[in-house]
Design a protein around this motif. Sequence first.
Motif, PDB file in Angstrom:
ATOM      1  N   THR A 134     -12.748   3.075 -27.050  1.00 52.29           N
ATOM      2  CA  THR A 134     -12.553   4.512 -27.219  1.00 52.29           C
ATOM      3  C   THR A 134     -13.361   5.235 -26.147  1.00 52.29           C
ATOM      4  N   ASP A 135     -13.060   6.501 -25.933  1.00 47.86           N
ATOM      5  CA  ASP A 135     -13.813   7.272 -24.947  1.00 47.86           C
ATOM      6  C   ASP A 135     -15.296   7.296 -25.288  1.00 47.86           C
ATOM      7  N   ALA A 136     -15.611   7.317 -26.560  1.00 49.78           N
ATOM      8  CA  ALA A 136     -17.010   7.352 -26.986  1.00 49.78           C
ATOM      9  C   ALA A 136     -17.744   6.065 -26.621  1.00 49.78           C
ATOM     10  N   GLU A 137     -16.994   4.976 -26.451  1.00 49.28           N
ATOM     11  CA  GLU A 137     -17.600   3.691 -26.103  1.00 49.28           C
ATOM     12  C   GLU A 137     -17.678   3.470 -24.592  1.00 49.28           C
ATOM     13  N   LYS A 138     -17.164   4.419 -23.829  1.00 48.00           N
ATOM     14  CA  LYS A 138     -17.188   4.296 -22.370  1.00 48.00           C
ATOM     15  C   LYS A 138     -18.308   5.167 -21.809  1.00 48.00           C
ATOM     16  N   PRO A 139     -19.354   4.576 -21.249  1.00 45.80           N
ATOM     17  CA  PRO A 139     -20.445   5.393 -20.701  1.00 45.80           C
ATOM     18  C   PRO A 139     -19.988   6.242 -19.525  1.00 45.80           C
ATOM     19  N   HIS A 140     -20.658   7.371 -19.355  1.00 44.23           N
ATOM     20  CA  HIS A 140     -20.408   8.222 -18.195  1.00 44.23           C
ATOM     21  C   HIS A 140     -21.151   7.622 -17.003  1.00 44.23           C
ATOM     22  N   VAL A 141     -20.403   7.318 -15.961  1.00 47.22           N
ATOM     23  CA  VAL A 141     -20.933   6.555 -14.827  1.00 47.22           C
ATOM     24  C   VAL A 141     -20.872   7.395 -13.555  1.00 47.22           C
ATOM     25  N   LEU A 142     -21.934   7.303 -12.770  1.00 48.68           N
ATOM     26  CA  LEU A 142     -21.973   7.950 -11.459  1.00 48.68           C
ATOM     27  C   LEU A 142     -22.243   6.894 -10.397  1.00 48.68           C
ATOM     28  N   LEU A 143     -21.361   6.821  -9.413  1.00 50.05           N
ATOM     29  CA  LEU A 143     -21.527   5.911  -8.279  1.00 50.05           C
ATOM     30  C   LEU A 143     -21.804   6.749  -7.041  1.00 50.05           C
ATOM     31  N   ALA A 160     -11.275  10.251  -5.746  1.00 45.22           N
ATOM     32  CA  ALA A 160     -10.736   9.777  -7.024  1.00 45.22           C
ATOM     33  C   ALA A 160      -9.763   8.621  -6.839  1.00 45.22           C
ATOM     34  N   SER A 161      -9.088   8.565  -5.689  1.00 45.14           N
ATOM     35  CA  SER A 161      -8.049   7.556  -5.468  1.00 45.14           C
ATOM     36  C   SER A 161      -8.585   6.256  -4.878  1.00 45.14           C
ATOM     37  N   TRP A 162      -9.870   6.204  -4.517  1.00 42.54           N
ATOM     38  CA  TRP A 162     -10.403   5.019  -3.847  1.00 42.54           C
ATOM     39  C   TRP A 162     -10.805   3.938  -4.836  1.00 42.54           C
ATOM     40  N   ILE A 163     -11.002   2.736  -4.302  1.00 41.58           N
ATOM     41  CA  ILE A 163     -11.223   1.588  -5.170  1.00 41.58           C
ATOM     42  C   ILE A 163     -12.531   1.689  -5.945  1.00 41.58           C
ATOM     43  N   GLN A 164     -13.537   2.373  -5.403  1.00 43.82           N
ATOM     44  CA  GLN A 164     -14.793   2.510  -6.132  1.00 43.82           C
ATOM     45  C   GLN A 164     -14.565   3.197  -7.479  1.00 43.82           C
ATOM     46  N   THR A 165     -13.763   4.259  -7.477  1.00 45.69           N
ATOM     47  CA  THR A 165     -13.439   4.971  -8.709  1.00 45.69           C
ATOM     48  C   THR A 165     -12.598   4.092  -9.620  1.00 45.69           C
ATOM     49  N   THR A 166     -11.667   3.381  -9.023  1.00 39.91           N
ATOM     50  CA  THR A 166     -10.810   2.470  -9.799  1.00 39.91           C
ATOM     51  C   THR A 166     -11.625   1.392 -10.494  1.00 39.91           C
ATOM     52  N   LEU A 167     -12.599   0.814  -9.796  1.00 40.33           N
ATOM     53  CA  LEU A 167     -13.412  -0.249 -10.381  1.00 40.33           C
ATOM     54  C   LEU A 167     -14.188   0.253 -11.590  1.00 40.33           C
ATOM     55  N   VAL A 168     -14.759   1.445 -11.488  1.00 44.95           N
ATOM     56  CA  VAL A 168     -15.498   2.002 -12.625  1.00 44.95           C
ATOM     57  C   VAL A 168     -14.576   2.182 -13.822  1.00 44.95           C
ATOM     58  N   THR A 169     -13.382   2.703 -13.581  1.00 42.48           N
ATOM     59  CA  THR A 169     -12.434   2.935 -14.672  1.00 42.48           C
ATOM     60  C   THR A 169     -11.983   1.626 -15.296  1.00 42.48           C
ATOM     61  N   LEU A 170     -11.610   0.657 -14.456  1.00 39.68           N
ATOM     62  CA  LEU A 170     -11.160  -0.632 -14.972  1.00 39.68           C
ATOM     63  C   LEU A 170     -12.252  -1.343 -15.754  1.00 39.68           C
ATOM     64  N   ALA A 171     -13.510  -1.148 -15.347  1.00 31.52           N
ATOM     65  CA  ALA A 171     -14.636  -1.845 -15.969  1.00 31.52           C
ATOM     66  C   ALA A 171     -15.081  -1.211 -17.283  1.00 31.52           C
ATOM     67  N   GLY A 172     -14.420  -0.154 -17.703  1.00 31.50           N
ATOM     68  CA  GLY A 172     -14.750   0.439 -18.995  1.00 31.50           C
ATOM     69  C   GLY A 172     -15.721   1.583 -18.931  1.00 31.50           C
ATOM     70  N   GLY A 173     -15.774   2.268 -17.784  1.00 25.81           N
ATOM     71  CA  GLY A 173     -16.625   3.438 -17.648  1.00 25.81           C
ATOM     72  C   GLY A 173     -15.818   4.689 -17.396  1.00 25.81           C
ATOM     73  N   GLN A 174     -16.464   5.828 -17.517  1.00 26.66           N
ATOM     74  CA  GLN A 174     -15.843   7.101 -17.192  1.00 26.66           C
ATOM     75  C   GLN A 174     -16.522   7.678 -15.952  1.00 26.66           C
ATOM     76  N   PRO A 175     -15.840   7.682 -14.803  1.00 30.27           N
ATOM     77  CA  PRO A 175     -16.436   8.241 -13.585  1.00 30.27           C
ATOM     78  C   PRO A 175     -16.579   9.751 -13.709  1.00 30.27           C
ATOM     79  N   VAL A 176     -17.809  10.249 -13.594  1.00 29.66           N
ATOM     80  CA  VAL A 176     -18.062  11.664 -13.861  1.00 29.66           C
ATOM     81  C   VAL A 176     -17.723  12.563 -12.681  1.00 29.66           C
ATOM     82  N   TRP A 177     -17.488  11.975 -11.518  1.00 29.66           N
ATOM     83  CA  TRP A 177     -17.361  12.776 -10.296  1.00 29.66           C
ATOM     84  C   TRP A 177     -15.913  13.096  -9.907  1.00 29.66           C
ATOM     85  N   VAL A 178     -14.943  12.662 -10.682  1.00 27.70           N
ATOM     86  CA  VAL A 178     -13.539  12.716 -10.257  1.00 27.70           C
ATOM     87  C   VAL A 178     -13.097  14.121  -9.855  1.00 27.70           C
ATOM     88  N   GLU A 179     -13.423  15.112 -10.652  1.00 31.38           N
ATOM     89  CA  GLU A 179     -12.950  16.465 -10.343  1.00 31.38           C
ATOM     90  C   GLU A 179     -13.530  16.998  -9.040  1.00 31.38           C
TER      91      GLU A 179
END
Length: 294
Positions: A134-143, A160-179
């Motif tokens: 769930t979203d609550a189980e996904k930590p907010h991550v900053l790379l 947002a479209s680069w692999i660094q952002t993709t890796l965070v999302t796939l790994a179960g995190g929420q990338p905080v910097w997307v916007e």
Amino acid sequence: NFMISDALYLFPDMPSRVSALAKATKQAAATFAQLLDPEAQTKSLFESDAPAEEIAATQPDLVLLKSYMRESVGMTLEQLGIPVIYLDLETPEQYERDLKTMGQALGNPERASELWAYYRDILNRVAKGTEGLTDAEKPHVLLLQYTTTGEEIAFKVPPASWIQTTLVTLAGGQPVWVEAAQGGGWAVVNLEQIAAWNPDQIYIINYSSSSAETVATLKADPQWAKMPAVGNGQIYPFASDFYSWDQPDTRWGLGLLWLAKQIQPERFANTDLQAEFYRFYEDLYGLDRDAIDE
């Protein structure tokens, strides 16, 4: 471009087939190339902005370029009658396509299939491990990428479209910097913005120096020490060997596994990163244990 070279050397017989490479970058490209190809330093070595005529002078049967180089270099090579293949190698989807293209060009589609099977296995394992979060189980991550120019220090976030952002999302995190990262390159952010995001975890990349030393420096900085993630010990140097594992280099699968274990440690408790490290270098590059350990 080391991302192309590293992918090329995944195929057999490359030391005898590669006649020219790009020169070393700040990320130790020469060292890794020499590990894979003892003759690397004796071959033609091009600057990153080498003109097409200089490349053509080596009389190659085939030139591999990143797609964005078509207008600056590729079209002239084509006009000179030299075959060119354009590769992206930026996302998992592009990796599947581009490995297939390379396999066809090199007359070894079977090897391309084997290589993609390695990455597909990692993607499937990580997808299974993060299933149902769930979203609550996904930590907010900053790379963040840490850079220095003279005495100027900058922190940057990837698009947002680069692999660094993709890796965070796939790994179960929420990338905080997307916007804040809708452009086409690394975007500079200030400390006020970093603090406002208030991430649960921070990952630091330093392409020109030690990410671990950078993290140690930040931990000792009073401004950074005030951030909850830093105070909770949740600031990490991104894993690396010759290159950082966050990039669309051949190591992106390792980067995904490492990140998943960091972001969702309970779900990936059985992931043996040491074994994955050996598997990568043994199965994909054919190195022996002594060379890997060294």
